[in-house]
Scaffold this motif. Structure first.
Motif, PDB file in Angstrom:
ATOM      1  N   LYS A  88       0.834  -1.211   0.000  1.00  0.00           N
ATOM      2  CA  LYS A  88       0.000   0.000   0.000  1.00  0.00           C
ATOM      3  C   LYS A  88       0.862   1.252   0.000  1.00  0.00           C
ATOM      4  CE  LYS A  88      -4.178  -1.874   2.024  1.00  0.00           C
ATOM      5  NZ  LYS A  88      -5.151  -1.795   3.110  1.00  0.00           N
ATOM      6  N   PHE A  89       1.999   1.180   0.688  1.00  0.00           N
ATOM      7  CA  PHE A  89       2.947   2.293   0.680  1.00  0.00           C
ATOM      8  C   PHE A  89       3.423   2.555  -0.742  1.00  0.00           C
ATOM      9  CE2 PHE A  89       7.592   3.418   1.869  1.00  0.00           C
ATOM     10  CZ  PHE A  89       7.349   4.768   1.749  1.00  0.00           C
ATOM     11  N   TRP A  90       3.860   1.496  -1.420  1.00  0.00           N
ATOM     12  CA  TRP A  90       4.336   1.646  -2.801  1.00  0.00           C
ATOM     13  C   TRP A  90       3.220   2.147  -3.716  1.00  0.00           C
ATOM     14  CZ3 TRP A  90       2.360  -1.000  -7.014  1.00  0.00           C
ATOM     15  CH2 TRP A  90       2.994  -0.720  -8.221  1.00  0.00           C
ATOM     16  N   TYR A  91       2.051   1.541  -3.610  1.00  0.00           N
ATOM     17  CA  TYR A  91       0.943   1.873  -4.498  1.00  0.00           C
ATOM     18  C   TYR A  91       0.516   3.336  -4.326  1.00  0.00           C
ATOM     19  CZ  TYR A  91      -3.621   1.466  -6.791  1.00  0.00           C
ATOM     20  OH  TYR A  91      -4.700   1.648  -7.610  1.00  0.00           O
ATOM     21  N   SER A  92       0.373   3.773  -3.080  1.00  0.00           N
ATOM     22  CA  SER A  92      -0.032   5.163  -2.827  1.00  0.00           C
ATOM     23  C   SER A  92       1.035   6.136  -3.310  1.00  0.00           C
ATOM     24  CB  SER A  92      -0.286   5.382  -1.341  1.00  0.00           C
ATOM     25  OG  SER A  92      -1.321   4.556  -0.898  1.00  0.00           O
ATOM     26  N   SER A  93       2.293   5.821  -3.057  1.00  0.00           N
ATOM     27  CA  SER A  93       3.377   6.692  -3.470  1.00  0.00           C
ATOM     28  C   SER A  93       3.508   6.733  -4.990  1.00  0.00           C
ATOM     29  CB  SER A  93       4.684   6.233  -2.840  1.00  0.00           C
ATOM     30  OG  SER A  93       5.708   7.126  -3.157  1.00  0.00           O
ATOM     31  N   PHE A  94       3.361   5.573  -5.636  1.00  0.00           N
ATOM     32  CA  PHE A  94       3.439   5.518  -7.097  1.00  0.00           C
ATOM     33  C   PHE A  94       2.335   6.351  -7.731  1.00  0.00           C
ATOM     34  CE2 PHE A  94       3.031   3.675 -11.321  1.00  0.00           C
ATOM     35  CZ  PHE A  94       4.357   3.524 -11.696  1.00  0.00           C
ATOM     36  N   LYS A  95       1.113   6.207  -7.203  1.00  0.00           N
ATOM     37  CA  LYS A  95      -0.005   7.010  -7.717  1.00  0.00           C
ATOM     38  C   LYS A  95       0.250   8.498  -7.522  1.00  0.00           C
ATOM     39  CE  LYS A  95      -3.615   5.440  -5.642  1.00  0.00           C
ATOM     40  NZ  LYS A  95      -4.962   5.116  -5.173  1.00  0.00           N
ATOM     41  N   ALA A  96       0.792   8.875  -6.359  1.00  0.00           N
ATOM     42  CA  ALA A  96       1.051  10.279  -6.076  1.00  0.00           C
ATOM     43  C   ALA A  96       2.093  10.853  -7.033  1.00  0.00           C
ATOM     44  CB  ALA A  96       1.508  10.444  -4.631  1.00  0.00           C
ATOM     45  N   VAL A  97       3.176  10.111  -7.271  1.00  0.00           N
ATOM     46  CA  VAL A  97       4.210  10.598  -8.189  1.00  0.00           C
ATOM     47  C   VAL A  97       3.657  10.682  -9.609  1.00  0.00           C
ATOM     48  CG1 VAL A  97       6.488  10.109  -9.169  1.00  0.00           C
ATOM     49  CG2 VAL A  97       6.087   9.743  -6.738  1.00  0.00           C
ATOM     50  N   LEU A  98       2.837   9.703 -10.001  1.00  0.00           N
ATOM     51  CA  LEU A  98       2.233   9.730 -11.334  1.00  0.00           C
ATOM     52  C   LEU A  98       1.292  10.925 -11.486  1.00  0.00           C
ATOM     53  CD1 LEU A  98       2.025   8.212 -14.025  1.00  0.00           C
ATOM     54  CD2 LEU A  98       0.118   6.927 -13.053  1.00  0.00           C
TER      55      LEU A  98
ATOM     56  N   PHE B 168       3.380  13.979 -11.769  1.00  0.00           N
ATOM     57  CA  PHE B 168       3.949  14.072 -13.120  1.00  0.00           C
ATOM     58  C   PHE B 168       2.912  14.600 -14.109  1.00  0.00           C
ATOM     59  CE2 PHE B 168       4.825  12.053 -17.268  1.00  0.00           C
ATOM     60  CZ  PHE B 168       6.041  12.659 -17.536  1.00  0.00           C
ATOM     61  N   LEU B 169       1.686  14.096 -14.021  1.00  0.00           N
ATOM     62  CA  LEU B 169       0.633  14.563 -14.931  1.00  0.00           C
ATOM     63  C   LEU B 169       0.278  16.028 -14.680  1.00  0.00           C
ATOM     64  CD1 LEU B 169      -1.687  11.415 -14.951  1.00  0.00           C
ATOM     65  CD2 LEU B 169      -0.090  12.161 -16.731  1.00  0.00           C
ATOM     66  N   ILE B 170       0.353  16.464 -13.440  1.00  0.00           N
ATOM     67  CA  ILE B 170       0.054  17.863 -13.105  1.00  0.00           C
ATOM     68  C   ILE B 170       1.050  18.810 -13.771  1.00  0.00           C
ATOM     69  CG2 ILE B 170       0.183  19.496 -11.160  1.00  0.00           C
ATOM     70  CD1 ILE B 170      -1.394  17.501  -9.522  1.00  0.00           C
ATOM     71  N   THR B 171       2.280  18.343 -14.010  1.00  0.00           N
ATOM     72  CA  THR B 171       3.285  19.218 -14.621  1.00  0.00           C
ATOM     73  C   THR B 171       2.939  19.600 -16.058  1.00  0.00           C
ATOM     74  OG1 THR B 171       4.669  17.365 -15.365  1.00  0.00           O
ATOM     75  CG2 THR B 171       5.153  18.308 -13.195  1.00  0.00           C
TER      76      THR B 171
END
Length: 197
Positions: free
Chosen positions: A116-126, A129-132
């Motif tokens: 869940k740590f990885w999944y939440s962090s991966f979604k947040a970084v993605l 990235f899309l917000i940029t």
């Protein structure tokens, strides 16, 4: 009665995605692919690191989106704290982790599991990235102050977490139960009570 539609055909016409059935199948497929990544811990974290590097290169190239990066850093720090904290806080519930050598072995159970740590962090970084790609989120700020504030926050938070670990004597990583080989007091062969040999 050939002109009558059954209930499922009605939903297929109303929804452009093909109804609830196709959405459900899409969700099932997504869950299936996500479940297949569960045992591949190293691969998942390598993918996360690559995405983070791509995000960092994009923000460095654009020389902006510092608020988004700061929010991403705060969110990931919060996830890290959940990962390092035991599920049952010994400060509130009493000690549940073994504190002496003769106590029964109990593995460290995290408040936030690794997947869940990885999944939440991966979604947040993605999402970051899309917000940029949307200039409206590029708020001009003096980034060294944000970086300094985040580093102070990291230092204070980790100091408190390490003090908590020392106080309640736990390590946030389970290394497994110690196994002992037969010695003076232990059996030397498979023969013993209950054995058929």
């Amino acid at each position: 009665m050939e002109g009558m539609m059954n209930g499922n055909d009605h939903y297929a016409d109303a929804n452009p995605l093909g109804g609830n059935k196709s959405l459900h199948k899409l969700q099932q497929r997504y869950r299936y692919l996500l479940d297949k990544t569960t045992p591949h811990t190293v691969g998942r974290w390598v993918a996360w690191a690559l995405l983070l590097v791509i995000y960092g290169l994009r923000t460095w190239y654009l020389k902006g989106f510092y608020i988004v990066t700061y929010a991403l850093g705060i969110y990931n720090l919060n996830l890290l704290l959940g990962f390092l904290t035991p599920q049952v806080d010994p400060e509130l519930e009493g000690p549940t982790l073994p504190s002496k050598g003769q106590d029964e072995f109990r593995p460290f159970v995290r408040r936030l599991p690794e997947f869940k740590f990885w999944y939440s962090s991966f979604k947040a970084v993605l999402i970051g990235f899309l917000i940029t790609f949307f200039p409206i989120f590029d708020v001009p700020v003096f980034w060294p102050i944000l970086l300094m504030y985040w580093m102070v926050l990291l230092f204070v938070t980790m100091k408190r977490q390490i003090k908590h670990m020392i106080k309640y004597r736990y390590i946030p990583f389970s290394l497994g139960k110690k196994s002992y080989k037969g010695g003076k007091g232990g059996p030397k062969s498979g023969k013993g009570p209950g054995s058929d040999k």
